[in-house]
Design a protein around this motif. Structure first.
Motif, PDB file in Angstrom:
ATOM      1  N   LYS A 197       4.007   1.562   8.237  1.00  0.00           N
ATOM      2  CA  LYS A 197       4.922   0.626   7.576  1.00  0.00           C
ATOM      3  C   LYS A 197       4.150  -0.647   7.241  1.00  0.00           C
ATOM      4  O   LYS A 197       3.858  -1.450   8.123  1.00  0.00           O
ATOM      5  N   SER A 243       6.174  -3.429   1.342  1.00  0.00           N
ATOM      6  CA  SER A 243       6.046  -2.464   0.239  1.00  0.00           C
ATOM      7  C   SER A 243       6.078  -1.041   0.809  1.00  0.00           C
ATOM      8  O   SER A 243       6.044  -0.855   2.032  1.00  0.00           O
ATOM      9  N   SER A 244       6.114  -0.043  -0.081  1.00  0.00           N
ATOM     10  CA  SER A 244       6.130   1.332   0.434  1.00  0.00           C
ATOM     11  C   SER A 244       4.712   1.710   0.880  1.00  0.00           C
ATOM     12  O   SER A 244       3.734   1.096   0.456  1.00  0.00           O
ATOM     13  N   ASP A 296       2.504   2.626  -2.052  1.00  0.00           N
ATOM     14  CA  ASP A 296       2.074   1.449  -2.830  1.00  0.00           C
ATOM     15  C   ASP A 296       0.949   0.726  -2.114  1.00  0.00           C
ATOM     16  O   ASP A 296      -0.049   0.328  -2.708  1.00  0.00           O
ATOM     17  N   SER A 321      11.358  11.171  -6.186  1.00  0.00           N
ATOM     18  CA  SER A 321      10.563  10.174  -5.454  1.00  0.00           C
ATOM     19  C   SER A 321       9.221  10.778  -5.012  1.00  0.00           C
ATOM     20  O   SER A 321       8.185  10.112  -5.061  1.00  0.00           O
ATOM     21  N   ASN A 375       5.459   9.327  -6.157  1.00  0.00           N
ATOM     22  CA  ASN A 375       4.412   9.017  -5.177  1.00  0.00           C
ATOM     23  C   ASN A 375       3.147   9.826  -5.444  1.00  0.00           C
ATOM     24  O   ASN A 375       2.035   9.321  -5.389  1.00  0.00           O
TER      25      ASN A 375
END
Ligand code: ADP
Length: 513
Positions: free
Chosen positions: A62, A67-68, A71, A106, A110
């Motif tokens: 995390k 941000s993800s 990313d 999603s 990614n």
């Protein structure tokens, strides 16, 4: 720090500029060198290569900026000013091993982000390094294996016998306990083919607790660990101590196996050893038992490959399990690998929905034709209906040796009785004439059914608290035990004979017709 072969390969390819994207697969949860966990070893080795940063990304990482994970990962790859090594652990949980058009929106976003970043100029021209770390190359999206022209697959193998022995010396040296060794470390190392060093340590520690290391204990624990490690996909069968003396009849096949498999394997002249052999005929005629006796006589390991447990409807999952099974098989070679009902285990299937079967079929043909495996892995297929086996499997150089196993003739029925009576170690003074009478009574019984008769007779003897088996006991057992003989058995017998294209493999009495 000791350098493993695969680390040496990684360094060589990185420094020479051949590669900066690696997929490391295989035995990645073991000790690469004694007392070093895999990840620690990898981290320390990368720091040794003078990276400023070594980062580990997992799907649960995390980023603190909110941000993800993807990313953050892409940003690190693109914009990092320092020389950085990035390890991506568990890539199978980032997105599935399917084409992007079949992924959820999603996942495909990614996937495309990472794919583009890895193929971007920024990364390719940098000194940065990316490692995908996963047990099976089939877990990772296949496009990443060739994601950029500089990617390399590194397969970490299971420890070889000398490495296992070295590790055992290390354990003995560092052990604080005084344990009795009823099995030598050399034999221990030999017996533990296919195990990780972690697994070997586990056995050693249990020996410490018991105060003694016994051979049976090592064998038992090895079986348990292999089934834990490889699921039920591979079953270790006991061939130790079995020889062709435990198998009644089929003298012509014993001789053939001695000349073409066992002796060449011992002398190392393996050119003549077939890659695959096929045992055909009805159930209970000794196909599995013969394979066991062959492995015992040759002094090699013996396992059963259970294809029904490998098949899974998800693309990628079956391939992953099969790859794992193959890794296990290769690491315990020399080995006899028994595949029952091979006609069902491997078939190409005939429509789109069978892509998994087709993939596995292709993978199997690849290992089957690998010249390095000749004389090291003996593939033994068994089939009740050899006519249903995919033709591609029966081609020359694959399973082209088709050997019939048929219900026994009068003489062989006597031999089967004698083998099992001798094993029982109960006295008997049954005459040859009496054996003949018994044999006539059980015409049509399979070898397994005859074994059943001897077991029944023994049960009668034990129940009567007698020390010896008599003709009467056996006669009574033949009355009690009925044969399952039916048209199907006759049909299978006929098919086995018809399919056999080498008279040398047929019992004498069938050769004339
Ligand atoms: P298949 O694989 O053909 O179905 P198996 O090898 O499993 O048959 O045979 C079942 C049992 O019958 C074996 O465990 C073995 O004890 C006994 N048996 C079969 N063939 C023989 C033989 N030729 N000699 C001694 N025992 C045999």
């Amino acid at each position: 720090m000791v350098e493993t072969k695969w680390m040496e390969e990684l360094k060589r390819k990185y420094y020479s500029g051949i590669s900066n994207l690696f997929v490391i697969t295989g035995n990645i949860n073991d000790y690469p060198v004694p007392n070093y966990l895999f990840k620690d070893y990898l981290f320390d080795s990368l720091y040794d290569m003078s990276f400023d940063n070594v980062l580990n990304f997992t799907p649960v990482t995390k980023p603190c900026d909110g941000s993800s994970m993807i990313d953050c990962l892409c940003d690190t790859i693109m914009n990092n000013k320092e020389k950085t090594a990035i390890i991506i652990s568990y890539p199978e949980f980032l997105f599935p091993n399917t084409p992007p058009e079949q992924m959820s929106p999603s996942d495909s976003t990614n996937y495309i982000k990472l794919y583009e970043t890895i193929n971007g100029k920024n990364f390719i021209k940098s000194d940065n390094l990316i490692i995908f770390l996963t047990e099976s190359k089939y877990s990772i999206n296949q496009k990443f294996l060739g994601a950029n022209t500089r990617s390399t697959l590194i397969e970490v193998g299971y420890p070889q016998e000398n490495e296992r022995l070295e590790f055992l010396y290390y354990l003995k040296k560092t052990s604080k306990m005084n344990i009795k060794h009823e099995v030598s470390l050399e034999e221990f190392a030999k017996l533990t083919a296919g195990l990780t060093l972690v697994g070997i340590e586990d056995i050693y520690l249990q020996g410490e607790v018991a105060g003694v290391l016994k051979r049976e204990f090592v064998v038992e624990r090895k079986k348990e660990l292999i089934s834990k490690e490889y699921g039920e996909v591979i079953e270790v069968l006991d061939a130790d101590g079995f020889t062709f003396d435990d198998f009644a009849g089929q003298e012509h096949l014993k001789e053939y196996h001695r000349e073409v498999i066992i002796n060449p394997m011992i002398s190392g002249e393996t050119d003549i050893v077939p890659k695959g052999i096929l045992y055909t005929g009805p159930p209970g005629t000794g196909k599995t038992h013969f394979a066991r006796c062959l492995s015992g006589e040759a002094g090699i390991n013996f396992v059963e490959l259970k294809m029904s447990k490998i098949l899974d409807k998800w693309v990628g999952e079956s391939e992953k399990r099969f790859e794992k099974a193959l890794t296990c098989i290769e690491s315990i070679a020399p080995v006899g690998v028994f595949i029952d009902e091979i006609d069902q285990a491997f078939s190409r299937g005939d429509n789109e929905s069978n892509s998994v079967s087709r993939n596995l079929f292709g993978m199997f043909l690849t290992v089957l034709s690998d010249p390095d495996n000749r004389g090291n892995i003996i593939w033994i297929g068994a089939a009740n209906y050899p006519n249903k086996i995919d033709e591609a499997l029966k081609r020359t150089g694959r399973f082209d040796k088709k050997m019939p196993f048929l219900p026994p003739n009068k003489e062989d029925r006597i031999k089967v009785m004698k083998v099992h009576l001798n094993k029982a170690k109960y006295g008997n003074n049954i005459t040859e004439k009496e054996f003949e009478i018994l044999s006539d009574r059980i015409d049509g019984y399979t070898q397994a059914e005859i074994e059943g008769i001897i077991t029944k007779a023994l049960e009668l003897v034990i129940r009567q608290r007698k020390k010896e088996i008599t003709f009467e006991d056996l006669k009574y057992a033949t009355e009690l035990m009925v044969t399952a003989k039916n048209d199907k058995i006759d049909e299978m017998t006929k098919i086995a004979i018809d399919e056999c294209n080498d008279l040398e493999f047929l019992p004498e009495e069938y050769r004339k017709s």
